[in-house]
Each structure stands twice: as structure tokens, then as C-alpha cells.
Design a protein around this motif. Structure first.
Motif, PDB file in Angstrom:
ATOM      1  N   PHE A 142       0.924  -1.261  -0.177  1.00 46.16           N
ATOM      2  CA  PHE A 142       0.095   0.184   0.139  1.00 46.16           C
ATOM      3  C   PHE A 142       0.687   1.238  -0.058  1.00 46.16           C
ATOM      4  O   PHE A 142       0.550   2.236  -0.558  1.00 46.16           O
ATOM      5  CB  PHE A 142      -0.888  -0.026   1.259  1.00 46.16           C
ATOM      6  CG  PHE A 142      -2.005  -1.210   0.972  1.00 46.16           C
ATOM      7  CD1 PHE A 142      -3.063  -1.031   0.330  1.00 46.16           C
ATOM      8  CD2 PHE A 142      -1.735  -2.147   1.824  1.00 46.16           C
ATOM      9  CE1 PHE A 142      -4.220  -1.989   0.441  1.00 46.16           C
ATOM     10  CE2 PHE A 142      -2.769  -3.159   1.698  1.00 46.16           C
ATOM     11  CZ  PHE A 142      -3.752  -3.143   1.073  1.00 46.16           C
ATOM     12  N   THR A 143       1.939   1.152   0.687  1.00 43.80           N
ATOM     13  CA  THR A 143       2.835   2.289   0.791  1.00 43.80           C
ATOM     14  C   THR A 143       3.392   2.716  -0.790  1.00 43.80           C
ATOM     15  O   THR A 143       3.224   3.721  -1.291  1.00 43.80           O
ATOM     16  CB  THR A 143       4.122   2.058   1.656  1.00 43.80           C
ATOM     17  OG1 THR A 143       3.562   1.799   2.950  1.00 43.80           O
ATOM     18  CG2 THR A 143       4.901   3.377   1.954  1.00 43.80           C
ATOM     19  N   ASP A 144       4.107   1.666  -1.455  1.00 37.06           N
ATOM     20  CA  ASP A 144       4.511   1.570  -2.733  1.00 37.06           C
ATOM     21  C   ASP A 144       3.241   2.309  -3.698  1.00 37.06           C
ATOM     22  O   ASP A 144       3.565   3.216  -4.642  1.00 37.06           O
ATOM     23  CB  ASP A 144       4.876   0.378  -3.194  1.00 37.06           C
ATOM     24  CG  ASP A 144       6.256  -0.041  -2.439  1.00 37.06           C
ATOM     25  OD1 ASP A 144       6.690   0.681  -1.768  1.00 37.06           O
ATOM     26  OD2 ASP A 144       6.597  -1.115  -2.599  1.00 37.06           O
ATOM     27  N   LEU A 145       2.078   1.684  -3.498  1.00 36.71           N
ATOM     28  CA  LEU A 145       1.015   2.176  -4.510  1.00 36.71           C
ATOM     29  C   LEU A 145       0.763   3.539  -4.096  1.00 36.71           C
ATOM     30  O   LEU A 145       0.396   4.235  -5.131  1.00 36.71           O
ATOM     31  CB  LEU A 145      -0.008   1.196  -4.058  1.00 36.71           C
ATOM     32  CG  LEU A 145      -1.433   1.672  -4.970  1.00 36.71           C
ATOM     33  CD1 LEU A 145      -1.154   1.525  -6.328  1.00 36.71           C
ATOM     34  CD2 LEU A 145      -2.672   0.453  -4.535  1.00 36.71           C
ATOM     35  N   LEU A 146       0.643   3.927  -3.092  1.00 41.73           N
ATOM     36  CA  LEU A 146       0.340   5.282  -2.465  1.00 41.73           C
ATOM     37  C   LEU A 146       1.438   6.276  -3.113  1.00 41.73           C
ATOM     38  O   LEU A 146       0.863   7.295  -3.800  1.00 41.73           O
ATOM     39  CB  LEU A 146       0.185   5.497  -0.763  1.00 41.73           C
ATOM     40  CG  LEU A 146      -0.388   6.681  -0.466  1.00 41.73           C
ATOM     41  CD1 LEU A 146      -1.887   6.588  -0.699  1.00 41.73           C
ATOM     42  CD2 LEU A 146      -0.116   6.517   1.109  1.00 41.73           C
ATOM     43  N   ILE A 147       2.598   6.022  -3.243  1.00 43.19           N
ATOM     44  CA  ILE A 147       3.576   6.812  -3.730  1.00 43.19           C
ATOM     45  C   ILE A 147       3.202   7.160  -5.171  1.00 43.19           C
ATOM     46  O   ILE A 147       3.599   8.393  -5.604  1.00 43.19           O
ATOM     47  CB  ILE A 147       4.784   6.302  -3.507  1.00 43.19           C
ATOM     48  CG1 ILE A 147       5.327   6.096  -2.234  1.00 43.19           C
ATOM     49  CG2 ILE A 147       6.033   6.956  -4.555  1.00 43.19           C
ATOM     50  CD1 ILE A 147       6.837   5.522  -1.759  1.00 43.19           C
ATOM     51  N   TRP A 148       2.553   6.169  -5.899  1.00 40.00           N
ATOM     52  CA  TRP A 148       2.471   6.448  -7.352  1.00 40.00           C
ATOM     53  C   TRP A 148       1.068   7.078  -7.604  1.00 40.00           C
ATOM     54  O   TRP A 148       0.822   7.832  -8.322  1.00 40.00           O
ATOM     55  CB  TRP A 148       2.640   5.121  -8.165  1.00 40.00           C
ATOM     56  CG  TRP A 148       4.058   4.593  -8.309  1.00 40.00           C
ATOM     57  CD1 TRP A 148       4.881   3.885  -7.594  1.00 40.00           C
ATOM     58  CD2 TRP A 148       4.915   5.078  -9.394  1.00 40.00           C
ATOM     59  NE1 TRP A 148       6.009   3.545  -7.841  1.00 40.00           N
ATOM     60  CE2 TRP A 148       6.231   4.328  -9.095  1.00 40.00           C
ATOM     61  CE3 TRP A 148       4.700   6.018 -10.326  1.00 40.00           C
ATOM     62  CZ2 TRP A 148       7.161   4.603  -9.723  1.00 40.00           C
ATOM     63  CZ3 TRP A 148       6.057   6.486 -11.163  1.00 40.00           C
ATOM     64  CH2 TRP A 148       7.178   5.704 -10.830  1.00 40.00           C
ATOM     65  N   ALA A 149       0.146   6.393  -6.701  1.00 37.05           N
ATOM     66  CA  ALA A 149      -1.559   6.593  -6.985  1.00 37.05           C
ATOM     67  C   ALA A 149      -1.938   8.165  -6.786  1.00 37.05           C
ATOM     68  O   ALA A 149      -2.396   8.537  -7.477  1.00 37.05           O
ATOM     69  CB  ALA A 149      -2.275   5.567  -6.461  1.00 37.05           C
ATOM     70  N   VAL A 150      -1.189   8.737  -5.484  1.00 31.43           N
ATOM     71  CA  VAL A 150      -1.703   9.931  -5.069  1.00 31.43           C
ATOM     72  C   VAL A 150      -1.424  10.812  -6.045  1.00 31.43           C
ATOM     73  O   VAL A 150      -2.067  11.994  -6.559  1.00 31.43           O
ATOM     74  CB  VAL A 150      -1.153  10.186  -3.706  1.00 31.43           C
ATOM     75  CG1 VAL A 150      -1.420  11.663  -3.132  1.00 31.43           C
ATOM     76  CG2 VAL A 150      -2.035   9.295  -2.816  1.00 31.43           C
ATOM     77  N   PRO A 151      -0.020  11.116  -6.647  1.00 30.16           N
ATOM     78  CA  PRO A 151       0.167  12.079  -7.459  1.00 30.16           C
ATOM     79  C   PRO A 151      -0.593  12.091  -8.817  1.00 30.16           C
ATOM     80  O   PRO A 151      -0.797  12.944  -9.337  1.00 30.16           O
ATOM     81  CB  PRO A 151       1.684  12.236  -7.571  1.00 30.16           C
ATOM     82  CG  PRO A 151       2.338  10.760  -7.044  1.00 30.16           C
ATOM     83  CD  PRO A 151       1.279  10.541  -6.108  1.00 30.16           C
ATOM     84  N   ILE A 152      -0.510  10.610  -9.292  1.00 28.27           N
ATOM     85  CA  ILE A 152      -0.964  10.727 -10.616  1.00 28.27           C
ATOM     86  C   ILE A 152      -2.759  10.879 -10.449  1.00 28.27           C
ATOM     87  O   ILE A 152      -3.333  11.453 -11.307  1.00 28.27           O
ATOM     88  CB  ILE A 152      -0.866   9.255 -11.029  1.00 28.27           C
ATOM     89  CG1 ILE A 152       0.605   8.894 -11.285  1.00 28.27           C
ATOM     90  CG2 ILE A 152      -1.941   8.669 -12.315  1.00 28.27           C
ATOM     91  CD1 ILE A 152       0.931   7.406 -11.660  1.00 28.27           C
TER      92      ILE A 152
END
Length: 267
Positions: free
Chosen positions: A52-62
Motif C-alpha cells: 500500500f505504501t508503494d502504491l500510494l507513492i504512485w497513485a496519489v500524485p497521478i
């Protein structure tokens, strides 16, 4: 009776010359709460926190980028005249459907790369998404946006709303429907329904589709009350997207129910 109308300051505090707005604080708060809820449920479903941490890093800015692009596209007549404002997201102007498109697309690619079942992750994230949206609507409140048509103060008082909400809904010399609040409350209700749905024998993907359907139902009706809707050929874009999501999600639930190989959410 005379009332002194004093809107809330959209700036929470300043770091030197840099204003920190409530809009950003509230959006970030919603993301943090959503993250921890997803992590907690993910542990039960065998997905590590790092995922979830790794996904958050990408998903939030995109998601934020897509939300802004979506909004600017539908308001291009304005932003073509004031292009310097395109990057000023702290003033509002993030379309949730744009954010949803960006987040889902990012999650789909992420799951493919990590070899994680997309619908397993989407089901876990669905309640987090809707609670984040419920909280995020209060950012619109602080910016005095996402409001509805004209009403009287007596109408708002009849809803038993506190004065700070009523006063904030005094915009351009008139009181307005607090449509941000209607949608926020609906989203909290959907959050509770999705949590309850986890305890039933649903198949993987159905909690996510339920999220799309339930959110879209509420958004369709609330959007009809708003005065700042993004338009598409004289139709409200959010309503068109909502109807599309309801139909597509319902069809996919029906089709996938016939596939005996799809595991249940609890498996």
C-alpha cells in the motif's frame, strides 16, 4: 434578525510567506486515514503494508494530476484565458472522477507488475476511497465551492446545521445548498455499507463495484443540485459518468457471478 456573516479563512497558517490552506490539510488527512484503513484490512487479507505504501507513492500524485487535468479540460474556456492558474490546485478544482480514473489505472498497472489480483486489492481499497472522499468534501467547504442553488437561512436552520456551516454557505450575497455536506454524509453512509458488505459472501470485485454503484447513485442526485457542474454538451458530466459507472458495474457483477472460479472476498 440581522446576522454577521464571516466566512472561514481558507488559510490555516503560514510557513513564512507560504500559506498552508485548509483544503490541502483536509485532502491529506483523508488520504492518511484511507491509507491506514487499507493497511489494516490488507493485513487480514495477506497483503503487506509495503504494498500500500508503494502504491500510494504512485497513485496519489497521478490521481491529483488526473483530477486537475479532468477539471481543466472541462473548464478550458476559462483556463485558456488564465493559464497561470492551471497549476494552482490549492484554490480547488480537483474533479473526483478524474482522480478515480488516475487511481484505478495506476492500481491496475501496479497490480500487474506486482502480480497481485487487482480486484482483491480494489475491494480492500474501496472503503478507504469512499471515506477519503467523504473527508475531502470538507475541503470544498473551506473553499466555498461545490455548493448548490439558492436557499433561505431558515431552510438551513431547519436542517439543524451549526452556524459555522450556515455562515460558510453565504456565498455571493445568498445562502446556498450545502451540497458538499450532502455528498459527504452519503459517502460516510456508503462507507458503512461497504464495511458490512465485507461480512457477506460476495465475490472478489463486488465490493469495488458496489462502491462505484453506491457512490454514483448519490453523486447523480447531488450533482443535479449543484450550480458549478462541469458540462459536456449541455449535460452534467458527473451525471453522465455516474450513470455509466452504475450500468457497467451492475453488468460486470452479473457476468462475474456466473463464473464459478472467481473466489469470494474472504478467501
Amino acid at each position: 434578525m440581522l446576522y454577521t456573516i464571516q466566512p472561514l479563512d481558507p488559510v490555516a497558517f503560514k510557513l513564512g510567506p507560504i500559506p498552508v490552506r485548509w483544503y490541502g490539510i483536509i485532502i491529506v488527512t483523508g488520504i492518511i486515514i484511507a491509507y491506514f484503513l487499507a493497511v489494516r484490512e490488507g493485513r487480514k487479507r495477506g497483503i503487506r503494508e509495503e504494498v500500500f505504501t508503494d502504491l500510494l507513492i504512485w497513485a496519489v500524485p497521478i490521481a491529483i494530476l488526473c483530477a486537475r487535468i479532468y477539471y481543466v479540460i472541462f473548464q478550458w474556456d476559462y483556463y485558456s484565458l488564465y493559464p497561470e492558474q492551471i497549476v494552482q490546485i490549492w484554490r480547488g478544482g480537483l474533479a473526483i472522477h478524474g482522480a478515480l480514473i488516475g487511481a484505478v489505472a495506476t492500481a491496475a498497472v501496479f497490480c500487474y507488475k506486482r502480480k497481485i489480483p487487482f480486484f482483491k486489492l480494489a475491494d480492500i481499497a474501496a472503503p478507504s476511497l469512499i471515506i477519503g472522499q467523504a473527508i475531502g468534501r470538507w475541503g470544498n467547504f473551506m473553499n466555498q465551492e461545490a455548493y448548490g442553488g439558492v436557499v433561505t437561512r431558515e431552510f438551513l436552520e431547519g436542517l439543524r446545521l451549526p452556524d459555522f456551516i450556515i455562515n460558510q454557505m453565504y456565498i455571493d450575497g445568498q445562502y446556498r445548498h450545502p451540497t458538499f455536506l450532502y455528498e459527504s454524509l452519503w459517502n460516510f453512509f456508503v462507507f458503512l455499507l461497504l464495511i458490512l458488505l465485507r461480512r457477506t459472501k460476495v465475490k472478489q470485485g463486488e465490493i469495488f463495484f458496489a462502491y462505484l454503484i453506491l457512490y454514483s447513485v448519490g453523486r447523480f442526485f447531488v450533482e443535479g443540485m449543484r450550480t458549478d457542474s462541469l458540462m459536456f454538451f449541455n449535460l452534467r458530466a458527473a451525471q453522465l459518468v455516474s450513470v455509466s459507472l452504475i450500468v457497467i458495474s451492475a453488468v460486470l457483477i452479473f457476468v462475474r457471478r456466473r463464473n464459478k472460479e472467481i473466489p469470494r472476498y474472504s478467501e
